[in-house]
Motif scaffolding. Structure first.
Motif, PDB file in Angstrom:
ATOM      1  N   TYR A  23       0.867  -1.170   0.000  1.00 42.14           N
ATOM      2  CA  TYR A  23       0.000   0.000   0.000  1.00 42.14           C
ATOM      3  C   TYR A  23       0.905   1.221   0.000  1.00 42.14           C
ATOM      4  CZ  TYR A  23      -3.899  -2.996   1.351  1.00 42.14           C
ATOM      5  OH  TYR A  23      -4.871  -3.963   1.375  1.00 42.14           O
ATOM      6  N   THR A  25       1.265   5.698  -0.152  1.00 39.42           N
ATOM      7  CA  THR A  25       0.656   7.019  -0.056  1.00 39.42           C
ATOM      8  C   THR A  25       1.716   8.070  -0.309  1.00 39.42           C
ATOM      9  OG1 THR A  25      -0.749   8.458   1.281  1.00 39.42           O
ATOM     10  CG2 THR A  25       1.003   7.257   2.433  1.00 39.42           C
ATOM     11  N   HIS A  48      -2.873  -0.989  -3.253  1.00 34.32           N
ATOM     12  CA  HIS A  48      -3.773   0.150  -3.139  1.00 34.32           C
ATOM     13  C   HIS A  48      -2.959   1.428  -3.002  1.00 34.32           C
ATOM     14  CE1 HIS A  48      -8.040   1.295  -2.154  1.00 34.32           C
ATOM     15  NE2 HIS A  48      -7.413   2.416  -1.843  1.00 34.32           N
ATOM     16  N   PHE A  50      -3.054   5.648  -1.988  1.00 36.16           N
ATOM     17  CA  PHE A  50      -3.747   6.704  -1.266  1.00 36.16           C
ATOM     18  C   PHE A  50      -3.056   8.042  -1.523  1.00 36.16           C
ATOM     19  CE2 PHE A  50      -4.474   2.830   1.127  1.00 36.16           C
ATOM     20  CZ  PHE A  50      -5.826   2.879   1.408  1.00 36.16           C
ATOM     21  N   ASP A 125      -6.643  -0.424  -7.189  1.00 34.84           N
ATOM     22  CA  ASP A 125      -7.531   0.386  -6.363  1.00 34.84           C
ATOM     23  C   ASP A 125      -6.810   1.646  -5.894  1.00 34.84           C
ATOM     24  OD1 ASP A 125      -9.584  -1.434  -6.579  1.00 34.84           O
ATOM     25  OD2 ASP A 125      -9.103  -2.446  -4.699  1.00 34.84           O
ATOM     26  N   THR A 127      -7.563   5.403  -3.630  1.00 34.70           N
ATOM     27  CA  THR A 127      -8.393   6.317  -2.854  1.00 34.70           C
ATOM     28  C   THR A 127      -7.713   7.666  -2.922  1.00 34.70           C
ATOM     29  OG1 THR A 127      -9.078   4.545  -1.366  1.00 34.70           O
ATOM     30  CG2 THR A 127      -9.394   6.808  -0.595  1.00 34.70           C
ATOM     31  N   ILE A 129      -7.358  11.426  -1.981  1.00 36.46           N
ATOM     32  CA  ILE A 129      -7.739  12.315  -0.897  1.00 36.46           C
ATOM     33  C   ILE A 129      -7.564  13.746  -1.374  1.00 36.46           C
ATOM     34  CG2 ILE A 129      -7.239  13.004   1.474  1.00 36.46           C
ATOM     35  CD1 ILE A 129      -6.096  10.082   1.802  1.00 36.46           C
TER      36      ILE A 129
END
Length: 150
Positions: A23, A25, A48, A50, A125, A127, A129
């Protein structure tokens, strides 16, 4: 970045990492970097993303594919001066970021502005922000983004 991910995967036991996927970010340019990593992750190591306030499109606002304008945003008239100032700051920062790519005429390259990828079907996937009045939220393809109201 890709070499770093490969190193982590190769040294899983040594560093106590026991997952086969990662993951990630990042904020601002870091978010754009990770979005580009996701678009080019042919080994499917990243699970994923972010990105936070990622600079996913640095084209000139007059040349974007989504024709951004103030009227795209629902805002209280008393807040308009503050919101316009915020949006204008983002446009200014976009202009400065383009200076980091001297000699590159095509900032629509998906590794520079990931929103210009032509195929999101294999994209992992994500997300994203963003704040309500952030400029980049408008840039994402409508079939790719589902805004969440808080």
């Amino acid at each position: 970045m890709k070499n770093s991910i490969d190193w982590i995967m190769t040294h899983q036991n040594k560093i106590g990492f026991n997952d086969t996927q990662i993951y990630m970010t990042g904020d601002s340019a870091g978010g754009e970097l990770y979005a580009a990593c996701g678009l080019t992750d042919n080994k499917h190591q990243i699970r994923h993303l972010f990105p936070m306030y990622a600079a996913i499109d640095i084209t000139d606002t007059s040349k974007t594919i989504y024709h951004w304008q103030y009227s795209d945003y629902d805002m209280d008239p008393t807040d308009e001066p503050f919101i316009h100032a915020r949006l204008n700051k983002i446009i200014y920062v976009n202009n400065v970021i383009r200076l980091l790519y001297p000699g590159i005429e095509n900032v629509e390259n998906l590794l520079i502005s990931p929103v210009y990828s032509h195929d999101f079907s294999k994209f992992l996937d994500i997300t994203i922000i963003e704040a309500e009045f952030d400029y980049y939220l408008q840039s994402m393809p409508k079939n790719y983004v589902r805004p969440v109201k808080m």
